[in-house]
Design an enzyme around this catalytic site. Structure first.
Site: not given
Ligand code: TYD
Length: 203
Positions: A62, A138, A168, A179
């Site tokens: 990000k 994750r 992300h 995505e």
């Protein structure tokens, strides 16, 4: 006497078996093989089957991660974990793309500030490939709020606030597929063979 009882019992079982063999097969056939084969096939990981090395996930550094020069460190973590980079680009994100990306958050109070922040500077977006890459990523990235993220995770090591959590990572296989299609055109992804494939997992 006991011998006689055993003999009668055996004959009875044989008779029942031969008469109902087809019925039994018929009954068994309505059960999924996974249930008949026990817990391994029903739900747990089957360690003997070949790993799916083609699973892909979307990882984005990000704007805060780019500003803080963390791109290299984040890429290194995924490389060292044995995943394969198949897509990479730096870009400024459009409002439209972000709105689609975060469509599930539309009703959240923090949604406007997420959009504002994510368009405030460039991001580096990547597609990583490998066995179980969605779930593993994750874990590597850590919980959403850096306060809760464990040390050793990207957010646990570098995140400063829930609104500035550096990266992300797609949260499910379906999410990752959606995505990746959003951020990358088919030809943007590169197909290549890892020469160390057999050092990473069973072929
Ligand atoms: P979310 O999809 O819930 O988390 P994750 O990124 O771990 O999948 O939220 C998306 C982003 O929204 C999150 O990375 C940071 C931002 N966010 C906030 O700014 N404030 C909040 O209270 C939450 C929950 C998220």
């Amino acid at each position: 006497m006991i011998m006689l009882q055993r003999c009668i019992f055996k004959k009875f079982i044989q008779a029942v078996h031969s008469r109902h063999q087809d019925t039994t097969k018929g009954l068994l056939s309505v059960f999924p093989t996974s249930l008949l084969n026990g817990p391994t096939a029903a739900g747990q990981r089957n360690t003997s089957s070949a790993p799916d090395l083609t699973e892909q996930t979307l990882i984005a550094v990000k704007p805060d991660g780019v500003q803080r020069r963390l791109v290299g460190k984040i890429i290194q973590r995924f490389e060292q974990r044995g995943f394969k980079l198949v897509g990479l680009k730096m870009m400024r994100v459009s409002d439209d793309l972000l709105a689609q990306h975060y469509c599930e958050l539309r009703a959240k109070p923090f949604y406007p500030s997420v959009l504002q922040y994510m368009t405030s500077g460039p991001v580096v977006v990547m597609v990583w490939e490998g066995h179980n890459v969605v779930q593993t990523s994750r874990s590597m990235v850590g919980l959403t709020n850096p306060v809760d993220a464990s040390p050793g995770t990207v957010r646990g090591d570098y995140g400063t606030h829930v609104s500035r959590n550096v990266v992300h990572a797609s949260d499910s296989l379906e999410g990752a597929q959606r995505e990746i299609k959003l951020w990358f055109q088919g030809e943007d992804l590169v197909t290549w063979e890892c020469c160390d494939r057999t050092s990473l997992c069973e072929p």
